[in-house]
Design an enzyme around this catalytic site. Structure first.
Site, PDB file in Angstrom:
ATOM      1  N   HIS A  29       4.893  50.452  58.967  1.00 56.94           N
ATOM      2  CA  HIS A  29       5.702  50.765  60.135  1.00 56.94           C
ATOM      3  C   HIS A  29       5.380  49.807  61.278  1.00 56.94           C
ATOM      4  CE1 HIS A  29       6.883  55.208  59.234  1.00 56.94           C
ATOM      5  NE2 HIS A  29       6.891  54.469  58.137  1.00 56.94           N
ATOM      6  N   THR A 108      24.010  50.790  55.318  1.00 53.70           N
ATOM      7  CA  THR A 108      25.232  50.817  56.117  1.00 53.70           C
ATOM      8  C   THR A 108      26.417  51.373  55.337  1.00 53.70           C
ATOM      9  OG1 THR A 108      25.671  48.497  55.543  1.00 53.70           O
ATOM     10  CG2 THR A 108      24.483  48.928  57.598  1.00 53.70           C
ATOM     11  N   TYR A 152       2.401  65.626  55.721  1.00 58.01           N
ATOM     12  CA  TYR A 152       2.922  64.367  55.185  1.00 58.01           C
ATOM     13  C   TYR A 152       1.880  63.287  55.455  1.00 58.01           C
ATOM     14  CZ  TYR A 152       6.853  61.322  53.816  1.00 58.01           C
ATOM     15  OH  TYR A 152       7.697  60.447  53.160  1.00 58.01           O
ATOM     16  N   LYS A 196       1.792  66.380  50.979  1.00 56.40           N
ATOM     17  CA  LYS A 196       2.441  65.257  50.303  1.00 56.40           C
ATOM     18  C   LYS A 196       1.773  63.957  50.734  1.00 56.40           C
ATOM     19  CE  LYS A 196       6.853  62.727  50.347  1.00 56.40           C
ATOM     20  NZ  LYS A 196       8.304  62.856  50.543  1.00 56.40           N
ATOM     21  N   LYS A 198       2.353  59.829  50.777  1.00 57.66           N
ATOM     22  CA  LYS A 198       3.237  58.679  50.586  1.00 57.66           C
ATOM     23  C   LYS A 198       2.456  57.604  49.837  1.00 57.66           C
ATOM     24  CE  LYS A 198       6.834  57.737  52.265  1.00 57.66           C
ATOM     25  NZ  LYS A 198       8.204  57.875  51.737  1.00 57.66           N
ATOM     26  N   ASP A 226       4.548  60.631  46.331  1.00 56.65           N
ATOM     27  CA  ASP A 226       5.800  59.872  46.419  1.00 56.65           C
ATOM     28  C   ASP A 226       5.511  58.371  46.397  1.00 56.65           C
ATOM     29  OD1 ASP A 226       8.267  58.780  46.976  1.00 56.65           O
ATOM     30  OD2 ASP A 226       8.296  59.406  49.071  1.00 56.65           O
ATOM     31  N   PRO A 227       5.540  57.731  45.211  1.00 55.71           N
ATOM     32  CA  PRO A 227       5.317  56.279  45.145  1.00 55.71           C
ATOM     33  C   PRO A 227       6.519  55.434  45.557  1.00 55.71           C
ATOM     34  CG  PRO A 227       4.581  57.387  43.132  1.00 55.71           C
ATOM     35  CD  PRO A 227       5.446  58.352  43.876  1.00 55.71           C
ATOM     36  N   ASN A 228       7.603  56.068  45.988  1.00 54.19           N
ATOM     37  CA  ASN A 228       8.781  55.347  46.479  1.00 54.19           C
ATOM     38  C   ASN A 228       9.310  54.318  45.483  1.00 54.19           C
ATOM     39  OD1 ASN A 228       8.281  55.536  50.026  1.00 54.19           O
ATOM     40  ND2 ASN A 228      10.065  56.211  48.884  1.00 54.19           N
ATOM     41  N   GLU A 251       7.576  62.742  42.995  1.00 51.27           N
ATOM     42  CA  GLU A 251       8.751  62.244  43.715  1.00 51.27           C
ATOM     43  C   GLU A 251       8.934  60.741  43.546  1.00 51.27           C
ATOM     44  OE1 GLU A 251      10.398  61.822  48.305  1.00 51.27           O
ATOM     45  OE2 GLU A 251       8.807  63.252  47.872  1.00 51.27           O
ATOM     46  N   ASN A 274      14.622  61.415  46.887  1.00 50.41           N
ATOM     47  CA  ASN A 274      15.513  61.153  48.007  1.00 50.41           C
ATOM     48  C   ASN A 274      16.035  59.716  47.893  1.00 50.41           C
ATOM     49  OD1 ASN A 274      12.768  60.078  49.075  1.00 50.41           O
ATOM     50  ND2 ASN A 274      14.237  59.282  50.553  1.00 50.41           N
ATOM     51  N   ASP A 298      18.938  65.265  53.364  1.00 52.40           N
ATOM     52  CA  ASP A 298      18.704  64.740  54.711  1.00 52.40           C
ATOM     53  C   ASP A 298      20.050  64.764  55.427  1.00 52.40           C
ATOM     54  OD1 ASP A 298      18.359  63.145  57.017  1.00 52.40           O
ATOM     55  OD2 ASP A 298      16.721  62.034  56.072  1.00 52.40           O
ATOM     56  N   HIS A 325      14.102  65.582  53.146  1.00 56.67           N
ATOM     57  CA  HIS A 325      13.513  64.280  53.419  1.00 56.67           C
ATOM     58  C   HIS A 325      13.343  64.110  54.927  1.00 56.67           C
ATOM     59  CE1 HIS A 325      14.471  59.979  54.491  1.00 56.67           C
ATOM     60  NE2 HIS A 325      13.443  59.776  53.676  1.00 56.67           N
ATOM     61  N   SER A 326      12.446  63.203  55.314  1.00 55.04           N
ATOM     62  CA  SER A 326      12.206  62.949  56.730  1.00 55.04           C
ATOM     63  C   SER A 326      11.981  61.470  56.967  1.00 55.04           C
ATOM     64  CB  SER A 326      10.967  63.736  57.202  1.00 55.04           C
ATOM     65  OG  SER A 326      10.518  63.273  58.458  1.00 55.04           O
ATOM     66  N   ASN A 327      12.327  61.029  58.169  1.00 55.20           N
ATOM     67  CA  ASN A 327      11.948  59.717  58.657  1.00 55.20           C
ATOM     68  C   ASN A 327      11.307  59.926  60.016  1.00 55.20           C
ATOM     69  OD1 ASN A 327      11.774  56.873  58.965  1.00 55.20           O
ATOM     70  ND2 ASN A 327      13.716  56.612  57.896  1.00 55.20           N
ATOM     71  N   HIS A 354       7.860  63.866  59.616  1.00 57.84           N
ATOM     72  CA  HIS A 354       6.961  62.882  60.223  1.00 57.84           C
ATOM     73  C   HIS A 354       6.449  63.360  61.573  1.00 57.84           C
ATOM     74  CE1 HIS A 354       8.642  60.183  57.231  1.00 57.84           C
ATOM     75  NE2 HIS A 354       7.955  59.155  57.676  1.00 57.84           N
ATOM     76  N   ARG A 407      14.425  48.120  62.182  1.00 62.28           N
ATOM     77  CA  ARG A 407      13.173  48.375  61.480  1.00 62.28           C
ATOM     78  C   ARG A 407      12.994  47.346  60.368  1.00 62.28           C
ATOM     79  NH1 ARG A 407      11.636  53.898  58.056  1.00 62.28           N
ATOM     80  NH2 ARG A 407       9.929  52.970  56.869  1.00 62.28           N
TER      81      ARG A 407
END
Length: 427
Positions: A29, A108, A152, A196, A198, A226-228, A251, A274, A298, A325-327, A354, A407
């Site tokens: 981040h 987008t 989280y 959880k 990340k 959550d290994p994304n 996840e 997600n 979300d 889900h969250s951001n 978050h 971001r």
């Protein structure tokens, strides 16, 4: 009489707030997280509010949408949606957007859904004020008095590159011992009943060790990893042998529905996502592939609170569980999530948030309180929160000053590791 009340003004204010050096599969981040605060004011002086993404392309489409709701009644949700879908088109890379697979809200292609959600939340806030009802009552009524959220956890560095401000109080977390310490502090502060992590940051053996350390430190507490989608299918299958007895759900370890469907044949823990079910087309395909058993919704990119409730019904029909889900977000989004979750009977998994990582706020009264890991469902009209305009101005000034407009976790990570590729899956 209610139809005489019309939308007279729409104000869009991009903001920036401090965000920790949290690691993920795409990088880290940046020091500043971006959001947009939308105020819809009616002809009789009421103000409905919403919170959404704050990257520059999103601010541009919100500005475009302003004219699409002017003059409508706050109850004209269907007309608003028709107007937005007709006018707001998917963006493209030339618009300056940075799109991450791990963050569907950055896509987008979801521009119309993101705008509809934003306008809907503010209009529902207005509806609740006009009718004297909380937003959850407009969604069918609350089925629970409080909504549980999950701790989280993130791997993180102690402070940001360049030291733009004083380091946060959480410290470094790059080892299993430090992850456990982070969890202990978060549970002590907020009372969370599930945890959880990340993942997708370090080699899988290290992250499995962290999950085993968490299981030992928090016996009986539901755990998630959550290994994304940063693990290959082969790695995900191998890891499942060690994670099956540890996890409440597994996840997005592997990329894509096909890989997740194959993985599901090799693990007992249910798979959640997600990432590979974020559109109706992907939902339909999942009904055939049976890849995912738990969907993390979300409202910000699924098209709003009503769309989330409809999605929950579909999950029920197809035997899927549901969470959220969250951001990086502030209290307006947290309250919108809480109203939606309160009104959805089959949203039975604690939601992601978050919020513990954010230190600043734009609502009156400061930060929203958690009670034993849950947020109480408001019973006052509307969303139950109001803007603190002094704080809004402060965070808007931070937006103007910070220089971040999109971001970019990959570019930020290269300040620490110039050779970081960002290629996924890496393990």
């Amino acid at each position: 009489m209610r139809k005489d009340i019309r939308i007279a003004q729409v104000r869009i204010t991009p903001i920036a707030f401090r965000d920790g050096p949290l690691l993920n599969a795409s990088g880290i981040h940046e020091p500043w997280a971006l959001r947009s605060i939308v105020e819809i004011e009616t002809s009789d002086g009421r103000i409905g509010i919403a919170e959404t993404y704050g990257d520059e392309p999103m601010v541009k489409v919100l500005e475009q949408a302003r004219a699409l709701v002017m003059g409508l009644s706050p109850f004209d949700l269907n007309v608003m949606e028709e107007n937005v879908r007709a006018a707001i088109k998917p963006g493209h890379k030339a618009d300056g957007s940075v799109q991450f697979e791990l963050a569907p809200g950055s896509h987008t292609a979801k521009n119309a859904d993101k705008v509809i959600s934003t306008m809907e939340v503010a209009m529902l806030d207005l509806q609740g004020q006009i009718l004297g009802l909380p937003v959850c009552d407009l969604l069918g009524g609350a089925v629970r008095d409080e909504v549980p959220y999950s701790a989280y956890l993130f791997y993180k560095y102690a402070e940001h590159a360049g030291k733009p401000y004083a380091p946060d109080a959480w410290g470094e977390a790059v080892t299993p011992e430090q992850v456990v310490k982070q969890a202990q502090r978060m549970v002590a502060l907020y009372g969370f009943k599930s945890i959880k992590l990340k993942g997708g940051v370090f080699p899988p053996a290290e992250e499995i060790a962290a999950m085993k350390a968490l299981a030992k430190a928090f016996p009986g507490v539901p755990l998630r990893l959550d290994p994304n989608a940063n693990w290959s299918l082969e790695t995900s299958i191998a890891a499942a042998k060690e994670l099956d007895d540890l996890l409440e759900y597994y996840e997005d370890p592997a990329p894509g529905q096909e890989a997740m469907a194959e993985l599901a044949k090799h693990c007992r823990a249910p798979l959640a996502t997600n990432m590979c079910v974020t559109t109706m087309e992907e939902f339909k395909r999942n009904a055939t592939t049976h890849a995912v058993k738990i969907l993390l919704s979300d409202h910000h990119y699924w098209g709003g609170l009503r769309a989330t409730a409809s999605l929950a019904r579909m999950c029920d029909v197809f035997g899927m569980g549901m969470s959220m889900h969250s951001n990086s977000h502030l209290g307006i989004s947290l309250m919108a999530m809480t109203h939606a979750a309160a009104a959805i009977p089959n949203l039975t998994y604690a939601c992601d948030t978050h919020y513990p990582w954010q230190e600043e706020e734009v609502i009156k009264g400061g930060r929203i309180a958690f009670h034993e890991g849950s947020v109480k469902v408001p019973t006052v009209p509307g969303l139950g929160v109001e803007l603190d305009h002094a704080q809004l101005e402060k965070l808007h000034q931070q937006y103007l000053d910070c220089g971040v407009r999109n971001r970019n976790d990959l570019a930020q990570m290269r300040k620490y590791d110039p050779g970081f590729s960002g290629i996924s899956p890496r393990y």
